[in-house]
Design a protein around this motif. Structure first.
Motif, PDB file in Angstrom:
ATOM      1  N   GLY A  18      -1.525  17.594 -10.787  1.00  0.00           N
ATOM      2  CA  GLY A  18      -1.873  16.370 -11.479  1.00  0.00           C
ATOM      3  C   GLY A  18      -2.424  15.340 -10.521  1.00  0.00           C
ATOM      4  O   GLY A  18      -3.145  15.650  -9.583  1.00  0.00           O
ATOM      5  N   ARG A  19      -2.077  14.068 -10.736  1.00  0.00           N
ATOM      6  CA  ARG A  19      -2.629  12.990  -9.925  1.00  0.00           C
ATOM      7  C   ARG A  19      -1.715  12.559  -8.791  1.00  0.00           C
ATOM      8  O   ARG A  19      -1.928  11.520  -8.195  1.00  0.00           O
ATOM      9  N   THR A  20      -0.689  13.324  -8.512  1.00  0.00           N
ATOM     10  CA  THR A  20       0.214  12.965  -7.430  1.00  0.00           C
ATOM     11  C   THR A  20      -0.530  12.993  -6.099  1.00  0.00           C
ATOM     12  O   THR A  20      -1.121  14.014  -5.747  1.00  0.00           O
ATOM     13  N   PRO A  21      -0.567  11.895  -5.342  1.00  0.00           N
ATOM     14  CA  PRO A  21      -1.295  11.865  -4.073  1.00  0.00           C
ATOM     15  C   PRO A  21      -0.770  12.919  -3.105  1.00  0.00           C
ATOM     16  O   PRO A  21       0.432  13.123  -2.974  1.00  0.00           O
ATOM     17  N   GLN A  22      -1.678  13.583  -2.432  1.00  0.00           N
ATOM     18  CA  GLN A  22      -1.323  14.610  -1.463  1.00  0.00           C
ATOM     19  C   GLN A  22      -1.592  14.169  -0.025  1.00  0.00           C
ATOM     20  O   GLN A  22      -1.424  14.949   0.901  1.00  0.00           O
ATOM     21  N   THR A  23      -2.049  12.923   0.162  1.00  0.00           N
ATOM     22  CA  THR A  23      -2.356  12.411   1.487  1.00  0.00           C
ATOM     23  C   THR A  23      -1.667  11.069   1.690  1.00  0.00           C
ATOM     24  O   THR A  23      -1.270  10.410   0.726  1.00  0.00           O
ATOM     25  N   LEU A  24      -1.554  10.672   2.941  1.00  0.00           N
ATOM     26  CA  LEU A  24      -0.782   9.468   3.264  1.00  0.00           C
ATOM     27  C   LEU A  24      -1.420   8.187   2.750  1.00  0.00           C
ATOM     28  O   LEU A  24      -0.725   7.290   2.268  1.00  0.00           O
ATOM     29  N   SER A  26      -4.314   7.838   0.540  1.00  0.00           N
ATOM     30  CA  SER A  26      -5.067   7.814  -0.712  1.00  0.00           C
ATOM     31  C   SER A  26      -4.464   6.803  -1.677  1.00  0.00           C
ATOM     32  O   SER A  26      -3.253   6.782  -1.893  1.00  0.00           O
ATOM     33  N   GLY A  27      -5.321   5.946  -2.240  1.00  0.00           N
ATOM     34  CA  GLY A  27      -4.846   4.944  -3.175  1.00  0.00           C
ATOM     35  C   GLY A  27      -4.160   3.761  -2.520  1.00  0.00           C
ATOM     36  O   GLY A  27      -3.711   2.847  -3.216  1.00  0.00           O
ATOM     37  N   ILE A  28      -4.078   3.757  -1.193  1.00  0.00           N
ATOM     38  CA  ILE A  28      -3.424   2.671  -0.456  1.00  0.00           C
ATOM     39  C   ILE A  28      -4.421   1.963   0.456  1.00  0.00           C
ATOM     40  O   ILE A  28      -4.578   0.744   0.393  1.00  0.00           O
ATOM     41  N   ALA A  29      -5.087   2.732   1.332  1.00  0.00           N
ATOM     42  CA  ALA A  29      -6.060   2.144   2.254  1.00  0.00           C
ATOM     43  C   ALA A  29      -7.277   1.640   1.480  1.00  0.00           C
ATOM     44  O   ALA A  29      -7.621   2.163   0.416  1.00  0.00           O
ATOM     45  N   LEU A  30      -7.913   0.617   2.036  1.00  0.00           N
ATOM     46  CA  LEU A  30      -9.054  -0.021   1.384  1.00  0.00           C
ATOM     47  C   LEU A  30     -10.343   0.243   2.144  1.00  0.00           C
ATOM     48  O   LEU A  30     -10.340   0.340   3.378  1.00  0.00           O
ATOM     49  N   CYS A  31     -11.424   0.366   1.421  1.00  0.00           N
ATOM     50  CA  CYS A  31     -12.742   0.456   2.039  1.00  0.00           C
ATOM     51  C   CYS A  31     -13.136  -0.921   2.546  1.00  0.00           C
ATOM     52  O   CYS A  31     -13.064  -1.910   1.805  1.00  0.00           O
ATOM     53  N   VAL A  33     -16.002  -2.034   3.067  1.00  0.00           N
ATOM     54  CA  VAL A  33     -17.278  -2.489   2.518  1.00  0.00           C
ATOM     55  C   VAL A  33     -17.118  -3.013   1.098  1.00  0.00           C
ATOM     56  O   VAL A  33     -17.491  -4.144   0.785  1.00  0.00           O
ATOM     57  N   CYS A  34     -16.535  -2.171   0.227  1.00  0.00           N
ATOM     58  CA  CYS A  34     -16.440  -2.561  -1.186  1.00  0.00           C
ATOM     59  C   CYS A  34     -15.047  -3.025  -1.593  1.00  0.00           C
ATOM     60  O   CYS A  34     -14.874  -3.580  -2.681  1.00  0.00           O
ATOM     61  N   GLY A  35     -14.049  -2.779  -0.752  1.00  0.00           N
ATOM     62  CA  GLY A  35     -12.695  -3.224  -1.064  1.00  0.00           C
ATOM     63  C   GLY A  35     -11.922  -2.312  -1.987  1.00  0.00           C
ATOM     64  O   GLY A  35     -10.758  -2.583  -2.298  1.00  0.00           O
ATOM     65  N   GLU A  36     -12.535  -1.197  -2.416  1.00  0.00           N
ATOM     66  CA  GLU A  36     -11.835  -0.258  -3.295  1.00  0.00           C
ATOM     67  C   GLU A  36     -10.904   0.631  -2.486  1.00  0.00           C
ATOM     68  O   GLU A  36     -11.101   0.838  -1.282  1.00  0.00           O
ATOM     69  N   THR A  37      -9.868   1.172  -3.146  1.00  0.00           N
ATOM     70  CA  THR A  37      -8.986   2.112  -2.462  1.00  0.00           C
ATOM     71  C   THR A  37      -9.728   3.418  -2.210  1.00  0.00           C
ATOM     72  O   THR A  37     -10.668   3.766  -2.922  1.00  0.00           O
ATOM     73  N   VAL A  38      -9.291   4.135  -1.196  1.00  0.00           N
ATOM     74  CA  VAL A  38      -9.968   5.364  -0.790  1.00  0.00           C
ATOM     75  C   VAL A  38      -9.175   6.580  -1.238  1.00  0.00           C
ATOM     76  O   VAL A  38      -8.001   6.487  -1.611  1.00  0.00           O
ATOM     77  N   GLY A  39      -9.836   7.725  -1.179  1.00  0.00           N
ATOM     78  CA  GLY A  39      -9.189   8.992  -1.500  1.00  0.00           C
ATOM     79  C   GLY A  39      -9.494  10.011  -0.417  1.00  0.00           C
ATOM     80  O   GLY A  39     -10.365   9.799   0.433  1.00  0.00           O
ATOM     81  N   VAL A  48     -11.414  13.809   5.531  1.00  0.00           N
ATOM     82  CA  VAL A  48     -11.683  12.386   5.720  1.00  0.00           C
ATOM     83  C   VAL A  48     -11.140  11.588   4.545  1.00  0.00           C
ATOM     84  O   VAL A  48     -10.755  12.144   3.508  1.00  0.00           O
ATOM     85  N   TYR A  49     -11.128  10.263   4.719  1.00  0.00           N
ATOM     86  CA  TYR A  49     -10.878   9.322   3.635  1.00  0.00           C
ATOM     87  C   TYR A  49     -12.187   8.587   3.343  1.00  0.00           C
ATOM     88  O   TYR A  49     -12.932   8.239   4.264  1.00  0.00           O
ATOM     89  N   GLY A  50     -12.436   8.343   2.062  1.00  0.00           N
ATOM     90  CA  GLY A  50     -13.612   7.573   1.705  1.00  0.00           C
ATOM     91  C   GLY A  50     -13.489   7.014   0.304  1.00  0.00           C
ATOM     92  O   GLY A  50     -12.739   7.539  -0.525  1.00  0.00           O
ATOM     93  N   CYS A  51     -14.219   5.935   0.044  1.00  0.00           N
ATOM     94  CA  CYS A  51     -14.240   5.368  -1.297  1.00  0.00           C
ATOM     95  C   CYS A  51     -15.185   6.191  -2.169  1.00  0.00           C
ATOM     96  O   CYS A  51     -15.872   7.105  -1.692  1.00  0.00           O
TER      97      CYS A  51
END
Length: 217
Positions: A18-24, A26-31, A33-39, A48-51
């Motif tokens: 499902g949508r359970t995060p599998q990385t440290l 994801s959904g926490i760190a911010l981009c 440039v755009c300020g959105e959370t990364v995955g 990698v992590y990226g928006c």
């Protein structure tokens, strides 16, 4: 070959749950440039992590190590432990201990499902369904734990010291909760630079939360 191609790990970095995060982060760190959370994702063979707009492609190992070290540094900072202890005064330790016990039992059941699948005792669909149900229950228990303590999950016996010494073995949901509680992590765009030419500080900026006014003066 069939077993390798059918392995869900090659598609998502782990069995699909499902949508359970599998990385440290994801959904926490911010981009930056755009300020959105990364995955989490893969880019040219590198995790990698990226928006969503791929403003950043920060190597996951670099970001995870920096964020983890920053959490540990915050936990040992002189003003942090007293504030943690003060926030725990008057809490119902019995409720907290019971919730920790329940959460640990759920994690053991999750490990049991993975082992049963590895040994061929259950199918992938059975493991996935069971994992989703248990993770939902674990999130609910940890949510209740947060309400009781006012803090992310923490062992009622070992406390902050146990979290520091056992960080690498701490379950991912707990580490994520502490990263989110203590840090604001911003991932920076490469701006034309190759990753190997960037320092950790080039890749990401880490700011502490819950900093007393005197710390910034």
């Amino acid at each position: 070959m069939v077993a390798i191609l059918n392995n869900p790990d090659r598609l998502s970095g782990g069995p699909r749950t499902g949508r359970t995060p599998q990385t440290l982060l994801s959904g926490i760190a911010l981009c930056g440039v755009c300020g959105e959370t990364v995955g989490g994702r893969s880019y040219r063979g590198t995790l990698v992590y990226g928006c969503k707009l791929t403003h950043t492609r920060t190597p996951r190992d670099v970001a995870d190590k920096r964020a983890g070290n920053a959490v540990l540094a915050r936990l040992v900072f002189p003003d942090f432990l007293p504030s943690v202890l003060a926030s725990r005064q008057g809490l119902d330790d019995t409720d907290s201990a019971a919730l920790h016990t329940e959460a640990q039992a759920i994690r053991e059941r999750l490990d049991g499902l993975a082992l049963a699948y590895a040994e061929g005792h259950i199918s992938l669909s059975q493991m996935t369904a069971g994992t989703e149900a248990l993770r939902a229950k674990l999130e609910a228990v940890e949510g209740e734990l947060g309400k009781v303590t006012g803090l992310p999950p923490i062992d009622p016996v070992q406390g902050v010291a146990g979290l520091i010494t056992g960080w690498s073995d701490t379950p991912l949901p707990v580490r994520r909760a502490w990263v989110d509680f203590t840090l604001t992590v911003t991932l920076n765009a490469a701006n034309g630079r190759h990753a190997r030419n960037m320092t950790t500080e080039d890749h990401l900026t880490v700011d502490w939360k819950h900093v007393l006014t005197s710390d910034t003066e």
